[in-house]
Design an enzyme around this catalytic site. Sequence first.
Site, PDB file in Angstrom:
ATOM      1  N   ASP A  41       0.853  -1.178   0.000  1.00 50.85           N
ATOM      2  CA  ASP A  41       0.000   0.000   0.000  1.00 50.85           C
ATOM      3  C   ASP A  41       0.902   1.245   0.000  1.00 50.85           C
ATOM      4  OD1 ASP A  41      -2.435   1.528   0.385  1.00 50.85           O
ATOM      5  OD2 ASP A  41      -1.835   1.743   2.475  1.00 50.85           O
ATOM      6  N   ASP A  70      -2.145  -1.103   5.778  1.00 55.97           N
ATOM      7  CA  ASP A  70      -2.522  -0.601   7.099  1.00 55.97           C
ATOM      8  C   ASP A  70      -4.032  -0.570   7.308  1.00 55.97           C
ATOM      9  OD1 ASP A  70      -2.540   1.643   5.185  1.00 55.97           O
ATOM     10  OD2 ASP A  70      -3.122   2.847   6.924  1.00 55.97           O
ATOM     11  N   ALA A  72      -0.152   5.217   1.366  1.00 55.12           N
ATOM     12  CA  ALA A  72      -0.326   6.044   2.567  1.00 55.12           C
ATOM     13  C   ALA A  72      -0.467   5.172   3.811  1.00 55.12           C
ATOM     14  CB  ALA A  72      -1.553   6.940   2.420  1.00 55.12           C
ATOM     15  N   LYS A 117     -11.848   6.015  -3.261  1.00 51.49           N
ATOM     16  CA  LYS A 117     -12.336   7.217  -2.604  1.00 51.49           C
ATOM     17  C   LYS A 117     -13.827   7.481  -2.828  1.00 51.49           C
ATOM     18  CE  LYS A 117      -8.260   7.450  -1.052  1.00 51.49           C
ATOM     19  NZ  LYS A 117      -8.024   6.614   0.137  1.00 51.49           N
TER      20      LYS A 117
END
EC number: 3.11.1.1
Length: 275
Positions: free
Chosen positions: A15, A189, A17, A56
């Site tokens: 990933d 994460d 961010a 998003k």
Amino acid sequence: MNYSNPTQLQAAILDWAGTVVDFGSFAPTQIFVEAFAEFDVQVSIEEARGPMGMGKWDHIRTLCDVPEIAERYRKVFGRTPTDDDVTDIYNRFMPLQIEKIAVHSALIPGALDTLTGLRQDGLKIGSCSGYPKVVMDKVVELAAQNGYVADHVVATDETPNGRPWPAQALANVIALGIDDVAACVKVDDTVPGILEGRRAGMWTVALVCSGNALGLTWEGYQALSAEQLESERKRIHALFAGSRPHYLIDTINELPEVVADINRRLAKGEMPQAF
């Protein structure tokens, strides 16, 4: 021609961010808050973090389905948010994200050396993100300026389905020329990112402290007492439990030890789908 299990990892699919850049995953979170605010709808940082890892538009749709947020929207507009309303928020989110992405573009401390070592050990570095390509292009450019260049990048709008579906992870497998999904480890994460790796048949590693779940800056993480850190680890381990990551580690800097353990398990004939 016979099938044989892979005996060592060939690729790490990472990933962005909260994994390699942007400790605490602040870039997307803060912009969700700002985008909703432009429609006079209040969303807290904690609420904005909830669906992190999704594409998003899907993230905004999920936020709009939260009863409390839907009610705030109704008080302003006289209705709960439709898909067209979600698209309006998304269309405001995008330019804000592109404009401000550089503010949170720093690499995770130690990540570059860690990934250099993994490459020296023969691993290819794939990557994917919940960002669409127009944002991802900027993230990749900023990371390159800081010394990090992945071997392949897949944005959320470059496959038919984003996380938690496996398409982005599998697109990396194809592009990198990996001959078995079990020879890949997916590092993320977020819960959707771990589910992505699980559904792709890969080994999975959840990051406990560098990303969305802890939600602190590097300095905030370093300032935690041993007792606070242990309490947060327990909370975050419980958060990830349903997605069944094979490993949970604090940051990407612990990944080399995990890779070594996976290679040991592969050499014994163990496969990720069995655990």
